[in-house]
Design an enzyme around this catalytic site. Sequence first.
Site, PDB file in Angstrom:
ATOM      1  N   GLU A  46     -10.975   6.079   4.717  1.00  0.00           N
ATOM      2  CA  GLU A  46     -11.061   5.172   5.860  1.00  0.00           C
ATOM      3  C   GLU A  46     -11.759   5.813   7.066  1.00  0.00           C
ATOM      4  O   GLU A  46     -12.645   5.189   7.661  1.00  0.00           O
ATOM      5  CB  GLU A  46      -9.663   4.663   6.226  1.00  0.00           C
ATOM      6  CG  GLU A  46      -9.187   3.612   5.224  1.00  0.00           C
ATOM      7  CD  GLU A  46      -7.681   3.402   5.209  1.00  0.00           C
ATOM      8  OE1 GLU A  46      -7.001   3.841   6.156  1.00  0.00           O
ATOM      9  OE2 GLU A  46      -7.181   2.790   4.248  1.00  0.00           O
ATOM     10  N   LYS A  48       0.822  -1.216   0.000  1.00  0.00           N
ATOM     11  CA  LYS A  48       0.000   0.000   0.000  1.00  0.00           C
ATOM     12  C   LYS A  48       0.855   1.265   0.000  1.00  0.00           C
ATOM     13  O   LYS A  48       0.470   2.290  -0.551  1.00  0.00           O
ATOM     14  CB  LYS A  48      -0.899  -0.026   1.230  1.00  0.00           C
ATOM     15  CG  LYS A  48      -1.953   1.049   1.275  1.00  0.00           C
ATOM     16  CD  LYS A  48      -2.916   0.744   2.397  1.00  0.00           C
ATOM     17  CE  LYS A  48      -3.970   1.815   2.570  1.00  0.00           C
ATOM     18  NZ  LYS A  48      -4.923   1.427   3.626  1.00  0.00           N
TER      19      LYS A  48
HETATM   20 MG    MG Z   1      -6.263   0.196   8.623  1.00  0.00          MG
END
Ligand code: MG
Length: 607
Positions: free
Chosen positions: A168, A69
């Site tokens: 997120e 990521k």
């Molecule tokens: Mg996370």
Amino acid sequence: MSTIVGIDLGTTNSLVAYMDGKEPKVIADREGRTLVPSVISVDDQSWIVGEQARQRLITHPKTTVYSVKRLMGKGLADVGEECKYFPVFLSEKQPGVIQVEMGKYRLTPPELSALILKEVKQRAEEFLGSAVTQAVVTVPAYFNDSQRQATKDAGRIAGLDVLRIVNEPTAACLAYGLQKKKQGVIAVYDLGGGTFDISILKVKEGIFEVLSTNGNTHLGGDDLDQRLMEWVLREIEQEFGLDLQKNAESIQQIRLEVEKAKRRLSGEDLTEIVIPIKTGAVYRRPLKRVELESLVNDLIDLTIGPCRQALGDAHLSPQDIDEVVLVGGSTRMPLVRRTVQEIFHQEPHCEINPDEVVALGAAVQADILAGGIQNMLLLDVTPLSLGIETMGGGMSVLIPRNSTLPTNAKELFTTFADGQRSVDIHVYQGERELVKDNRSLSKFQFRDLDPLPAGMPRIEVNFTIDANGILQVGAKDLRSGKEQSVEVKPSYGLSDEDVTRMIEESFTFAKSDMDARSLIEARNEAATILRHTERALKQGEPLIEPEERNRIQEQITALKKAMEGDNHRLIREWIDQLDKATIHLAERLMDSTLQIGLKDKKLSELP
Ligand code: MG
Ligand code: ADP
């Protein structure tokens, strides 16, 4: 209809969730494990993803990768120093696209992430008993456009249509149902395996806005494990006179053991670390929670600064925060919770499993997209204003920045010249007053207008943005009913830095922009009114006295003179004067078909 799943594609762990009726649920594998370690390893011919790959991190360091990521949407130059954290060799496939070398394979980060996505996709398909082709995937709030694009690409490679990329922290709020709050400010504290993120969000009428983000890209549970491991290594050296620093396998074994002990201490006050050593001896060590806490206290304290910074950037103090949400496996530690409480002066939300909360929120968003949750607004907003160019290069905004999606807007425009047969509809994105400073998105010509005097046609321009951010621009001639439209993709290719820069510039330049634009508008308006007045004067001459005619003529001359200067206020003043001087004339013309909208200044003119 097939299920749209929600996926948390994490640095350390990934997981997938779906909506089970009214409740989001994480999907486990056959052994009941919900987390898929975000680790990928290659064997002679096959790929290994997840827990098994994690076991190979030490035994096969050259063909196993983790933390992919961190590489998403980046070139080698962007990775810089971080290269040293990767035991695998990184090269550049083309400028801006990294390539990870694993044995005989060379893969880009989106391709590697796609392997993780395929794994969770397959898991979901097995569980749901049907094909899964659509997903909502989460990314950190600070991810820029190319990182988000790379995430979308990963989805495509894995055979998933990524319907929405969600931040997120926003997903975590959704899992807690915080979109139902009328309004409030929420701090999302996310301490995962390798990263720490703090985000301050504002929620209002179901829409989340990220006010600020901060964090540390190299702080997380891994650092705590490292601390604990170094401590155990020292003890082993003291007790057994063994230096295991260089022994990769022992290191890996100890790392896995201390991590487990660390987790246990989140629920218990005391545990025991047991590590068999090659010599046949066994290292045994009872470990109290307080001991662990004093060992890692300074690391947890490193999260305080970024939180204060994020509050400062949002111009808020801890008292302004209405809710605090915990995200990330490491926030299960009581020490972390106490620290968060101290920072924000309130108890954080932790009712939902912090390492599942993001995936659960992604599933909620997926359900909103599927239409399962009714009466709820969609959560995205337009990052920049959208509008069209008007005469003289002005920007006429139809959809302002931060409008909730989906949205639509219409506005009336008219022609600039007599007998104009077509108008240009040029779509721009940005915050500046003049289109030359904004970003051109698309242009089309609206044709086959009936030739009419300038200012007569009524052209309705409408903008519609659907839930996926796709903009549709249409134009309609209200007299003839003719219509034409194009589809425009508003944000593609624009990085978040671009967006931020464009917004910042709009503040810096606001004043001079306004003046430039006001001048253009005033001149345009003056030109229109002059044309109309001159024509009206010709048509209406027999209806008025010569003195009135002369007075109007004087005003016309004065306005023309003002137009040569660059004082928009002066031009406006003379427009008003001329306006007043022609009231009587306009009245006389009222009954006749020659009435040509002298007073109609609302319409902007299109080139
Ligand atoms: Mg996370
Ligand atoms: P990411 O978002 O970076 O993918 P996660 O949110 O899954 O990561 O967090 C992983 C980290 O959480 C690991 O360092 C793991 O050791 C830690 N962790 C998981 N459970 C616990 C626990 N019960 N106590 C302390 N740390 C935990």
